[in-house]
Write an enzyme that holds these catalytic residues in place. Sequence first.
Site, PDB file in Angstrom:
ATOM      1  N   GLN A 181      71.840  43.924  -7.195  1.00 41.75           N
ATOM      2  CA  GLN A 181      71.504  44.770  -8.340  1.00 41.75           C
ATOM      3  C   GLN A 181      70.012  44.654  -8.649  1.00 41.75           C
ATOM      4  OE1 GLN A 181      73.678  46.916  -9.937  1.00 41.75           O
ATOM      5  NE2 GLN A 181      71.848  47.656 -10.969  1.00 41.75           N
ATOM      6  N   LYS A 200      80.786  48.544 -11.346  1.00 38.64           N
ATOM      7  CA  LYS A 200      81.008  48.553  -9.893  1.00 38.64           C
ATOM      8  C   LYS A 200      82.202  47.652  -9.536  1.00 38.64           C
ATOM      9  CE  LYS A 200      76.202  49.747  -9.188  1.00 38.64           C
ATOM     10  NZ  LYS A 200      74.824  49.327  -8.916  1.00 38.64           N
ATOM     11  N   ASP A 234      74.186  49.881  -0.081  1.00 38.27           N
ATOM     12  CA  ASP A 234      73.265  50.721  -0.848  1.00 38.27           C
ATOM     13  C   ASP A 234      72.463  51.639   0.079  1.00 38.27           C
ATOM     14  OD1 ASP A 234      73.468  50.500  -3.603  1.00 38.27           O
ATOM     15  OD2 ASP A 234      72.507  48.531  -3.632  1.00 38.27           O
TER      16      ASP A 234
END
Length: 334
Positions: free
Chosen positions: A98, A54, A121
Amino acid sequence: MTARVLDGLKIRDEIFAELRRQAVDLYLQQHVRAGLAAVLVGDDPASQLYVKSKIEACHHLGLASWMHTPSASSTTDDLLKLVDDLNRDYRVDGILIQLPLPKQVDTKRVLEAVDPAKDVDGFHPINLGKLVSNRPGLVACTPAGCMEILRRNQIPIEGANAVVLGRSDIVGKPMALLLMHANATVTICHSKTRDLPDVVRRADIVVAAMGKAGYVAADWIKPGAAVIDVGTNKVTDPAEATALLKNFPRRLEKFHAKGSVLIGDVHPDAINAAGALTPVPGGVGPMTITMLMSNTIKAAKLRRGDSTAPPSPSPDTQKDTAQQNTTPSAAGAR
Ligand code: NAP
């Protein structure tokens, strides 16, 4: 007939080219360099790899990035404090936590502490609510990526019968909502659904997100249907791999050499039944990071819709901090 392969890598490259242009425009027009802060708790190797890719994607697109690596013994309060700092840091447009977080951490509390405007997200209940009511917001990356695959391959959605296998908050539910807003007639299936093969046989579009290798048999697929296979299942059992890949000798050879193979939720033989199908790997997988980048730029734009927002530092100033594991200072906070 063999299905058209819906190549996620090709679409990723297409979208990356568009995002790079958007990032440059954002800087030229508003002096803003969009930035993503990633929080990686502990030292799980798979999570490290995901976060690394990422951050690399941010570098590739010229976005700022910060990586925070609290220890595996961090408490909920430690992480709430970090999230609060990132929420206040004006330079940070997107916050990525994460998952999974360590057992002692209340994951829900930490995720819900993220400012919905920075929730790249798309997991925050505020963003889920916006999706339900079809208002602009940040949408979960994997389902948003599946929609891009359908749209960019001109697969007709309006009026289509779409069947979504799985009802998780991060894939199945948002996927069903996105398809419904695009005017498909949507059926959501789960582990208690009766007569699953018959339901799937009526689908013009099948989205499989169950986490069960090769579960959706080829003869469940209506001839010509579009199949989006979200499942990513690592198969290590030789008997299972042999059963799944008996018609794919080259993939089976690779399995024997490597000891594992990634298989979607749809049986590989479906390639001979579907009209179009995403491969695993190389279909939906690359789209998740792609849409994370897209959400980061979108968040930067939405946040700067605020006319009181101060200008960001220039890309050169930010470069010094972007690669370090810095805790952004409160100096830039508003
Ligand atoms: P999840 O939270 O475990 O949800 C699985 C869903 O599948 C549940 O709703 C479950 O039903 C349903 N299900 C399980 N067995 C079923 C059966 N026999 N028949 C019908 N439905 C069944 O999984 P997830 O997070 O949504 O992820 C799903 C898959 O997508 C996994 O393989 C994951 O690795 C993959 N994934 C890939 C990406 C990517 O970037 N490619 C991103 C995210 C996820 P119940 O609700 O009744 O239990």
